[in-house]
Scaffold this active site. Structure first.
Site, PDB file in Angstrom:
ATOM      1  N   SER A  69       0.854  -1.202   0.000  1.00 43.17           N
ATOM      2  CA  SER A  69       0.000   0.000   0.000  1.00 43.17           C
ATOM      3  C   SER A  69       0.885   1.246   0.000  1.00 43.17           C
ATOM      4  O   SER A  69       0.424   2.348  -0.315  1.00 43.17           O
ATOM      5  CB  SER A  69      -0.921   0.002   1.230  1.00 43.17           C
ATOM      6  OG  SER A  69      -0.187  -0.311   2.407  1.00 43.17           O
ATOM      7  N   LYS A 110       4.633 -11.423   3.492  1.00 44.05           N
ATOM      8  CA  LYS A 110       3.222 -11.661   3.162  1.00 44.05           C
ATOM      9  C   LYS A 110       3.109 -11.702   1.643  1.00 44.05           C
ATOM     10  O   LYS A 110       3.797 -10.937   0.960  1.00 44.05           O
ATOM     11  CB  LYS A 110       2.335 -10.542   3.729  1.00 44.05           C
ATOM     12  CG  LYS A 110       0.880 -10.657   3.278  1.00 44.05           C
ATOM     13  CD  LYS A 110      -0.026  -9.672   3.983  1.00 44.05           C
ATOM     14  CE  LYS A 110      -0.106  -8.319   3.310  1.00 44.05           C
ATOM     15  NZ  LYS A 110      -0.557  -8.343   1.911  1.00 44.05           N
ATOM     16  N   GLU A 116       0.035 -12.424  -1.689  1.00 40.88           N
ATOM     17  CA  GLU A 116      -1.391 -12.518  -2.002  1.00 40.88           C
ATOM     18  C   GLU A 116      -1.709 -13.779  -2.807  1.00 40.88           C
ATOM     19  O   GLU A 116      -0.914 -14.177  -3.663  1.00 40.88           O
ATOM     20  CB  GLU A 116      -1.819 -11.284  -2.825  1.00 40.88           C
ATOM     21  CG  GLU A 116      -1.636  -9.976  -2.084  1.00 40.88           C
ATOM     22  CD  GLU A 116      -2.059  -8.764  -2.919  1.00 40.88           C
ATOM     23  OE1 GLU A 116      -2.594  -8.936  -4.039  1.00 40.88           O
ATOM     24  OE2 GLU A 116      -1.845  -7.641  -2.436  1.00 40.88           O
ATOM     25  N   GLU A 147      -9.100  -9.762   3.495  1.00 42.88           N
ATOM     26  CA  GLU A 147      -9.424  -8.369   3.137  1.00 42.88           C
ATOM     27  C   GLU A 147     -10.763  -8.309   2.404  1.00 42.88           C
ATOM     28  O   GLU A 147     -10.979  -9.033   1.418  1.00 42.88           O
ATOM     29  CB  GLU A 147      -8.306  -7.782   2.261  1.00 42.88           C
ATOM     30  CG  GLU A 147      -8.622  -6.350   1.818  1.00 42.88           C
ATOM     31  CD  GLU A 147      -7.437  -5.581   1.276  1.00 42.88           C
ATOM     32  OE1 GLU A 147      -6.298  -6.085   1.313  1.00 42.88           O
ATOM     33  OE2 GLU A 147      -7.670  -4.437   0.822  1.00 42.88           O
TER      34      GLU A 147
END
Ligand code: KIV
Length: 302
Positions: free
Chosen positions: A56, A124, A126, A193
């Site tokens: 982000s 991390k 995705e 999320e």
């Protein structure tokens, strides 16, 4: 609220195991994003369990439309700064787009850079079952992995926008299956999320590893927010699931305007913001100038 640093003698570095134990005890896990030294220091002092150096970064710090342009170089640079600021929180580095999707070898090498160069404790990434070979290889190399399911922003174009996932029974079932697959592969925790709250609760109950929710309701084992959203620092848009705990964008604008006004009226700097020379030294300097001026005058009159 006091700004006193929480630096108790018995405070220990948070580990992946500590997060698992928190879940077992039913204690909620707190996580926030950080991208720089000062913010990491403040988050760590507040006693937050884990800091995510999220990709982000691309949107809230670097000003991109989405997270896709973020590179390994960007991530490592910001991870290093965060690692210098945080002593206790578990540090998780977010693997950027194309750093783990191209080949398993690249995925392991890039994951390793987060620990070796960036000072992170874990990474991390995705995705669900399609990421299994990469996740297994990274964990096989001794690197803890946090999974990320639901709205996975690096797939924004595939998903057709930043939208809630798992709303149909079929999509929800696939999400639950993916969560179990990631747990089986050895992930130590899972970000959920933008998924419906009932689904996040169901997944959290079915898993032994902790779930960390963002826009996934109160049933997750922990919560994560993008710090710029929480602080009201990112003005472009605020997702519905964000709670703003401050409005620092407005506060910054107020401070910048006050500074500009004081510079323009010479109210800043005031005497207390200036340094004065010792009187004796000052007078010695003036005497030297006077002699130099007098010499110059007499030389000119010859
Ligand atoms: O990049 C990030 O900040 C994230 C969180 C939203 C979980 O992935």
């Amino acid at each position: 609220m006091s700004a006193t640093p929480i630096m108790t003698k018995d405070r220990k570095k948070v580990t992946t195991l500590a997060l698992r134990r928190k879940k077992a005890r039913g204690e909620p896990i707190s996580m926030l994003t950080a991208y720089d030294y000062g913010t990491a220091l403040a988050i760590d002092r507040a006693g937050i369990d884990s800091i995510l150096v999220g990709d982000s970064l691309g949107m809230v710090v670097l000003g991109y439309e989405n997270t896709l342009p973020v590179t390994m170089q960007d991530m490592i640079h910001h991870c290093k700064a965060v690692a210098r600021g945080a002593r206790y929180a578990l540090l998780v580095g977010d693997m950027p787009f194309l750093s783990y999707q191209v080949s398993v070898e690249e995925a392991v090498r890039n994951a390793g850079r987060f620990l070796q160069e960036g000072g992170m404790d874990a990474v991390k990434l995705e995705g669900g079952r399609e990421r299994l070979p990469a996740i297994e290889a990274i964990i096989g190399a001794g690197i803890p992995v946090m999974g990320h399911l639901g709205l996975t922003p690096q797939s924004v174009h595939l998903l057709g926008g930043f939208r809630t996932q798992g709303k149909t029974a079929a999509a929800a079932q696939r999400l639950l299956e993916d969560a179990l697959i990631l747990q089986e592969a050895g992930c130590f925790a899972l970000v959920l999320e933008a998924v419906p709250a009932q689904l996040a609760l169901l997944i959290s109950e079915r898993l032994e590893i902790p779930t960390i929710g963002i826009g996934a309701g109160a049933g997750c084992d922990g919560q994560v927010l993008v710090t710029h959203d929480l602080l009201g620092l990112f003005d472009r848009f605020t997702p519905r699931f964000v709670k703003k705990y401050a409005d620092l964008h407005d506060e910054m604008a107020r401070a910048f305007q006050a500074y500009k006004a004081e510079v323009e009226t010479r109210a800043f700097p005031a005497p207390e913001h200036s340094v004065q020379m010792d009187q004796e030294e000052w007078e010695a300097l003036l005497r030297k100038f006077r002699w130099a001026e007098d010499d110059g005058r007499s030389a000119g009159s010859d």
